[in-house]
Design a protein around this motif. Sequence first.
Motif, PDB file in Angstrom:
ATOM      1  N   GLU A 100     -11.019  -7.360   1.347  1.00  0.00           N
ATOM      2  CA  GLU A 100     -10.295  -6.361   0.574  1.00  0.00           C
ATOM      3  C   GLU A 100      -9.562  -5.358   1.448  1.00  0.00           C
ATOM      4  O   GLU A 100      -8.978  -4.402   0.941  1.00  0.00           O
ATOM      5  CB  GLU A 100     -11.268  -5.632  -0.360  1.00  0.00           C
ATOM      6  CG  GLU A 100     -11.890  -6.557  -1.408  1.00  0.00           C
ATOM      7  CD  GLU A 100     -12.819  -5.817  -2.336  1.00  0.00           C
ATOM      8  OE1 GLU A 100     -13.077  -4.615  -2.094  1.00  0.00           O
ATOM      9  OE2 GLU A 100     -13.286  -6.418  -3.309  1.00  0.00           O
ATOM     10  N   GLU A 214      -5.612   5.476  -1.825  1.00  0.00           N
ATOM     11  CA  GLU A 214      -4.773   5.024  -2.933  1.00  0.00           C
ATOM     12  C   GLU A 214      -4.295   6.165  -3.824  1.00  0.00           C
ATOM     13  O   GLU A 214      -3.349   6.004  -4.596  1.00  0.00           O
ATOM     14  CB  GLU A 214      -5.525   4.005  -3.780  1.00  0.00           C
ATOM     15  CG  GLU A 214      -5.852   2.705  -3.052  1.00  0.00           C
ATOM     16  CD  GLU A 214      -6.634   1.749  -3.919  1.00  0.00           C
ATOM     17  OE1 GLU A 214      -7.044   2.158  -5.037  1.00  0.00           O
ATOM     18  OE2 GLU A 214      -6.841   0.598  -3.490  1.00  0.00           O
ATOM     19  N   PRO A 233       1.979   2.027  -4.710  1.00  0.00           N
ATOM     20  CA  PRO A 233       1.026   0.976  -5.093  1.00  0.00           C
ATOM     21  C   PRO A 233       1.298  -0.324  -4.345  1.00  0.00           C
ATOM     22  O   PRO A 233       2.337  -0.962  -4.533  1.00  0.00           O
ATOM     23  CB  PRO A 233       1.275   0.808  -6.593  1.00  0.00           C
ATOM     24  CG  PRO A 233       2.687   1.255  -6.801  1.00  0.00           C
ATOM     25  CD  PRO A 233       2.936   2.338  -5.788  1.00  0.00           C
ATOM     26  N   VAL A 234       0.378  -0.697  -3.479  1.00  0.00           N
ATOM     27  CA  VAL A 234       0.501  -1.934  -2.699  1.00  0.00           C
ATOM     28  C   VAL A 234      -0.878  -2.589  -2.609  1.00  0.00           C
ATOM     29  O   VAL A 234      -1.897  -1.943  -2.857  1.00  0.00           O
ATOM     30  CB  VAL A 234       1.040  -1.684  -1.269  1.00  0.00           C
ATOM     31  CG1 VAL A 234       2.452  -1.125  -1.301  1.00  0.00           C
ATOM     32  CG2 VAL A 234       0.114  -0.748  -0.498  1.00  0.00           C
ATOM     33  N   ARG A 235      -0.888  -3.859  -2.231  1.00  0.00           N
ATOM     34  CA  ARG A 235      -2.160  -4.543  -2.002  1.00  0.00           C
ATOM     35  C   ARG A 235      -2.505  -4.442  -0.522  1.00  0.00           C
ATOM     36  O   ARG A 235      -1.803  -4.982   0.326  1.00  0.00           O
ATOM     37  CB  ARG A 235      -2.083  -6.012  -2.421  1.00  0.00           C
ATOM     38  CG  ARG A 235      -3.419  -6.736  -2.272  1.00  0.00           C
ATOM     39  CD  ARG A 235      -3.319  -8.197  -2.616  1.00  0.00           C
ATOM     40  NE  ARG A 235      -4.620  -8.860  -2.515  1.00  0.00           N
ATOM     41  CZ  ARG A 235      -5.176  -9.240  -1.361  1.00  0.00           C
ATOM     42  NH1 ARG A 235      -4.537  -9.040  -0.224  1.00  0.00           N
ATOM     43  NH2 ARG A 235      -6.363  -9.818  -1.342  1.00  0.00           N
ATOM     44  N   ALA A 236      -3.585  -3.748  -0.206  1.00  0.00           N
ATOM     45  CA  ALA A 236      -3.961  -3.526   1.188  1.00  0.00           C
ATOM     46  C   ALA A 236      -4.569  -4.787   1.794  1.00  0.00           C
ATOM     47  O   ALA A 236      -5.412  -5.442   1.182  1.00  0.00           O
ATOM     48  CB  ALA A 236      -4.949  -2.375   1.289  1.00  0.00           C
ATOM     49  N   VAL A 237      -4.142  -5.090   3.003  1.00  0.00           N
ATOM     50  CA  VAL A 237      -4.709  -6.179   3.790  1.00  0.00           C
ATOM     51  C   VAL A 237      -5.657  -5.628   4.851  1.00  0.00           C
ATOM     52  O   VAL A 237      -6.705  -6.191   5.130  1.00  0.00           O
ATOM     53  CB  VAL A 237      -3.584  -7.006   4.449  1.00  0.00           C
ATOM     54  CG1 VAL A 237      -4.147  -8.015   5.439  1.00  0.00           C
ATOM     55  CG2 VAL A 237      -2.748  -7.701   3.382  1.00  0.00           C
ATOM     56  N   THR A 239      -6.698  -1.541   6.295  1.00  0.00           N
ATOM     57  CA  THR A 239      -6.428  -0.100   6.241  1.00  0.00           C
ATOM     58  C   THR A 239      -6.697   0.611   7.563  1.00  0.00           C
ATOM     59  O   THR A 239      -6.654   1.842   7.624  1.00  0.00           O
ATOM     60  CB  THR A 239      -7.296   0.562   5.151  1.00  0.00           C
ATOM     61  OG1 THR A 239      -8.682   0.350   5.460  1.00  0.00           O
ATOM     62  CG2 THR A 239      -6.989  -0.023   3.787  1.00  0.00           C
ATOM     63  N   GLN A 276      -0.311  -3.214   4.534  1.00  0.00           N
ATOM     64  CA  GLN A 276      -0.019  -4.571   4.077  1.00  0.00           C
ATOM     65  C   GLN A 276       0.008  -5.579   5.224  1.00  0.00           C
ATOM     66  O   GLN A 276       0.263  -6.766   5.008  1.00  0.00           O
ATOM     67  CB  GLN A 276       1.326  -4.604   3.353  1.00  0.00           C
ATOM     68  CG  GLN A 276       1.347  -3.785   2.077  1.00  0.00           C
ATOM     69  CD  GLN A 276       2.707  -3.813   1.418  1.00  0.00           C
ATOM     70  OE1 GLN A 276       3.091  -4.789   0.790  1.00  0.00           O
ATOM     71  NE2 GLN A 276       3.447  -2.723   1.570  1.00  0.00           N
TER      72      GLN A 276
END
Length: 297
Positions: A100, A214, A233-237, A239, A276
């Motif tokens: 995640e 977030e 709003p993005v999908r984290a790869v 952090t 990302q």
Amino acid sequence: MSIAVLGSTNMDLVVGVRTAPLRGETVHGHDFRTIPGGKGANQATAAARAGGAVTMVGAVGDDEFGRRLRAGLAADGVDVTGLRTLPGPSGTAHIVVDAEGGNSIVVVPGANGGVTGLAEGDEERIARCDALLLQLELPLEGVLAGAVAAREHGVRTVLTPAPARPLPAELLAVTDLLVPNEHEAAALTGLSDPRAAGEALLKEVPEVVITLGEAGSYRVARDAEPVRVPALPVRAVDTTAAGDTFVGALSVAVSEGRPVPEAMAWAAAASALAVQRPGASSSMPTRAEIDALADGR
């Protein structure tokens, strides 16, 4: 846009896993990478890629990691004449990144532990800049020496209080902007609510920007109304470098004279791009990339 960074340089040893191991547990990793990092070097790289003229002050070891760390910063246009070489190993950070994008990190200081004060020429390097970025991966006496020198020369000091630890009054007295994340702000104040933590910290420093993952970022200052800026709003790869990217980009934007809310939004775009991508310095965006995202292109 001239920025000095007094801080750590580490080689990040990054393992990707589906789920981070619990105490006593062994899990399988799916990849391993060595990536230049360290909170100081990360902020220097982020600021340089965001368009700042950056000088790095710190230390690496006389090993292969040290040579790679120096070369990586130089390749991004960072002035590394203030990056001294000390006998022994360079700093390392041992990072586990889960599916995640969350991470856990163990830092071994190496050469960073030898930066207990300013070396010859460091004060002059700091004095030539508009801002000095500081973190807490160096010995506290070295951080304080840099902050005092900056204050004496009218240079704005920006302190990221990470890893979180109690901050002495003499360091807070020469800090212009404090940039903790929400967990660090809570550790410093004992208050879990970011607004309450920010107000408490204003008793010690004139300006605070708290990063909220977030949820974006929150700024309080003695001479202005509070500001809340949302994250993109993005999908984290991964952090790992989100906070350092934010600080580097924010410092460039503020040095250019942008209004603080605009600077925070621009820094949020930089962080959104970084999370990302895998890695620390390897994830940090260029100015053109930040502008494109911030402008909605």
